[in-house]
Design an enzyme around this catalytic site. Structure first.
Site, mmCIF file in Angstrom:
data_model
loop_
_atom_site.group_PDB
_atom_site.id
_atom_site.type_symbol
_atom_site.label_atom_id
_atom_site.label_comp_id
_atom_site.label_asym_id
_atom_site.label_seq_id
_atom_site.Cartn_x
_atom_site.Cartn_y
_atom_site.Cartn_z
ATOM 1 N N HIS A 299 -58.650 -17.488 88.370
ATOM 2 C CA HIS A 299 -58.006 -16.199 88.166
ATOM 3 C C HIS A 299 -57.028 -16.184 87.006
ATOM 4 O O HIS A 299 -56.278 -15.244 86.827
ATOM 5 C CB HIS A 299 -57.343 -15.703 89.444
ATOM 6 N N ARG B 152 -49.024 -2.182 83.549
ATOM 7 C CA ARG B 152 -48.195 -2.819 82.508
ATOM 8 C C ARG B 152 -49.006 -2.959 81.212
ATOM 9 O O ARG B 152 -50.209 -2.712 81.202
ATOM 10 C CB ARG B 152 -47.808 -4.226 82.982
HETATM 11 C C1 MV4 Z 1 -64.125 -9.140 93.892
HETATM 12 C C2 MV4 Z 1 -65.133 -10.070 93.550
HETATM 13 C C3 MV4 Z 1 -66.365 -9.904 94.135
HETATM 14 N N1 MV4 Z 1 -66.586 -8.909 95.016
HETATM 15 N N2 MV4 Z 1 -64.390 -8.150 94.745
HETATM 16 C C4 MV4 Z 1 -60.566 -11.417 91.698
HETATM 17 C C5 MV4 Z 1 -59.274 -10.913 91.177
HETATM 18 C C6 MV4 Z 1 -59.112 -9.556 91.722
HETATM 19 N N3 MV4 Z 1 -58.530 -8.682 90.754
HETATM 20 C C7 MV4 Z 1 -60.493 -9.130 92.113
HETATM 21 N N4 MV4 Z 1 -61.308 -10.286 92.095
HETATM 22 C C8 MV4 Z 1 -62.588 -10.242 92.546
HETATM 23 N N5 MV4 Z 1 -62.896 -9.232 93.382
HETATM 24 C C9 MV4 Z 1 -65.592 -8.046 95.301
HETATM 25 N N6 MV4 Z 1 -65.831 -7.073 96.182
HETATM 26 C C10 MV4 Z 1 -64.841 -11.086 92.673
HETATM 27 C C11 MV4 Z 1 -63.551 -11.178 92.167
HETATM 28 C C12 MV4 Z 1 -63.348 -12.286 91.268
HETATM 29 C C13 MV4 Z 1 -62.994 -12.071 89.963
HETATM 30 C C14 MV4 Z 1 -62.816 -10.793 89.442
HETATM 31 C C15 MV4 Z 1 -62.468 -10.612 88.140
HETATM 32 C C16 MV4 Z 1 -62.293 -11.713 87.323
HETATM 33 C C17 MV4 Z 1 -62.459 -12.967 87.803
HETATM 34 C C18 MV4 Z 1 -62.816 -13.176 89.121
HETATM 35 C C19 MV4 Z 1 -62.999 -14.463 89.602
HETATM 36 C C20 MV4 Z 1 -63.322 -14.652 90.896
HETATM 37 C C21 MV4 Z 1 -63.502 -13.573 91.740
#
Ligand code: MV4
Length: 504
Positions: free
Chosen positions: A244, A301
């Site tokens: 992340h 932000r």
């Molecule tokens: C998710 C997802 C898969 N499915 N939601 C990670 C940070 C947060 N802002 C939202 N995230 C995620 N939400 C669903 N329903 C996978 C992620 C996620 C991710 C998202 C954006 C950038 C990197 C990531 C790394 C792992 C998981």
């Protein structure tokens, strides 16, 4: 004369409630606008560049941020002492703290950012989604309220289909997320998620969503003024991240079609409109394999990766933020905005990629930044300075711009090779690995890029290649020297060439 020139900005002195590269970044725009700057600093940052750059500087406490950069009342005091009328919070620290935003307003000061109400709504993923429901925004199927009945939630999970993701409503940046593979694991994972959320955020509210297994992270930059105008400045793709923590960001995305871009942009503007958003904000989406996108959350932000948007649009986002906070109307409409070229940002962290990205502390023994066409370095350090242990380990943002993605990539590789940092391990070599990787170059990657392709051997392999090249060159030089007269100038120029070729 521009129409809004008569609306004199009430801001003649701006306090920057931040440190490092972003404090400098903000001061530079303020300076260009004729606005005086006030720095605040902790005792660890006495000699920092942002302190030297500002017109005035005030010490606000000991090194830990909980005793300095997070102390809202000390920052407001510093405004009173110096006569600053406005505060730019940058990113991190107090930038998304609705309580601080209220304190600032109550003190009769201007916060460069959205209203406390918009901040509060978007600060919680459930209230953010609830607000967005007013418009037709695609969202991942799941629960739209906090789970209070575990049995009912499990039932909903079965309907949605496994795997599902449990998320903390108060969480951000992936904290407090849990993947549940099958119904049998639901209760246990749910309890763990609630207790994690309670200890991390003081709020145990969790909800579920269908787990999108291989998403790309695409976010849209928006700007809203206080006259009801909201525009988007296209997307940034931030899929290359590690735990992340974003490492590489780019604009535009390698995969968005013009049609999806327009749809996403419109959704982002609607999300912003749902809270009467003012200032600069970012609407975060995930994009699945079918290029279907889903709204996740909104960041209220200026983001770390904002420079890539500045480079492809020609808009100075900090100036726009300040103008909006001064009550000016946006000086452009959606139709005036267009993407030109391609920009990539590499975050240069004081971390050792060969050693699980452990933070590396120490002194920048050598620090020479790359220069030349299409290269922007946003940093807050100089050679000889120490990286303080108290704060984020980001040393710099290396940003390249090119007429297209290929040129931006080659420029990034060239800039990485020009960058000289010794005394500290950095993620520069890791960045070069990404730029040279087939999956990145072809645009076929998702948020699993780092986990899928990178291990500590990836960097060694490059070193081994270089060792092999060095051996071949050495053999050639040896043969040349045998062939020609001893002590000829050939050997000196060859060794210089070799040094240059193998420095990185
Ligand atoms: C998710 C997802 C898969 N499915 N939601 C990670 C940070 C947060 N802002 C939202 N995230 C995620 N939400 C669903 N329903 C996978 C992620 C996620 C991710 C998202 C954006 C950038 C990197 C990531 C790394 C792992 C998981």
């Amino acid at each position: 004369m521009p129409e809004n020139a008569k609306l004199q900005t009430p801001i003649s002195k701006l306090l920057i409630a931040n440190r490092g590269e972003i404090a400098l970044r903000i001061m530079r725009s303020a300076k260009e606008m004729g606005i005086k700057t006030v720095a605040v600093f902790s005792e660890a940052d006495r000699n920092a560049l942002h302190v030297r750059y500002a017109d005035e500087a005030i010490c606000i406490g000991p090194p830990p941020s909980s005793e300095s950069y997070l102390r809202g009342e000390k920052i407001i005091d510093a405004c009173k002492q110096t006569g600053a009328q406005a505060i730019h919070p940058g990113y991190g620290f107090l930038s998304e703290n609705a309580g601080f935003a209220k304190m600032v307003a109550d003190a009769g000061l201007i916060l460069i950012g959205p209203s406390p109400e918009a901040m509060e709504t978007m600060g919680n993923k459930l209230s953010a989604k609830a607000a967005a429901l007013k418009y037709n925004i695609p969202m991942v199927p799941g629960t739209d309220e906090a789970i209070d009945d575990v049995a009912a939630a499990k039932q909903r999970a079965v309907e949605v289909g496994f795997p599902i993701l449990i998320k903390a409503a108060a969480g951000g940046g992936g904290k407090g997320m849990r993947i549940v593979e099958k119904a049998d694991d639901f209760e246990e994972q749910m309890q763990l998620a609630v207790s994690e959320a309670t200890s991390a955020f003081g709020d145990g509210a969790v909800f579920i969503e269908r787990y999108v297994s291989s998403p790309r992270h695409i976010e849209i930059q928006v700007l809203g003024d206080t006259h009801g105008h909201i525009v988007h400045l296209f997307e940034r793709e931030c899929s290359v991240q590690r735990r992340h923590q974003k490492v590489v960001e780019e604009a535009p995305s390698a995969v968005l079609t013009e049609e999806i871009r327009q749809k996403m942009g419109k959704c982002a503007v609607d999300v912003a409109r749902s809270v009467n958003y003012t200032g600069a904000g970012t609407v975060e989406f995930i994009l699945d394999e079918n290029l279907d996108f889903f709204f996740l959350e909104m960041n209220t932000r200026l983001q770390v990766e904002h420079p890539v948007t500045e480079l492809i649009t020609g808009i100075d986002l900090v100036k726009e933020q300040i103008k909006i906070a001064s009550g000016e109307k946006l000086s452009f409409s959606q139709e005036d905005l267009k993407i030109s070229g391609h920009a990539i940002e590499l975050r240069v962290y004081a971390e050792d990629p060969a050693n699980s990205f452990l933070p590396d502390i120490g002194t920048l023994q050598t620090y020479k930044t790359p220069k030349g066409n299409g290269v922007r370095v946003d940093d807050g350090f100089e050679q000889g300075m120490e990286i303080p242990i108290y704060y984020d380990p980001m040393i710099a943002k290396l940003v390249t711009y090119g007429k297209d993605r290929g040129e931006a990539i080659e420029r990034m590789i060239r800039a990485i090779e020009e960058y000289e940092i010794t005394g500290i391990e950095t993620t520069l070599g890791f960045g070069k690995f990404v730029m040279q990787h087939e999956a990145f170059r072809t645009g076929k990657f998702d948020t699993h890029f780092v986990g899928k392709y990178f291990n500590s051997e990836s960097l060694k392999a490059e070193n081994e290649d270089e060792a092999l090249i060095a051996a071949i060159i050495a053999t050639r030089i040896f043969q040349q020297q045998k062939q020609f007269a001893v002590g000829s100038t050939t050997s000196k120029s060859s060794s210089d060439w070799r040094k240059n070729r193998l420095r990185h």
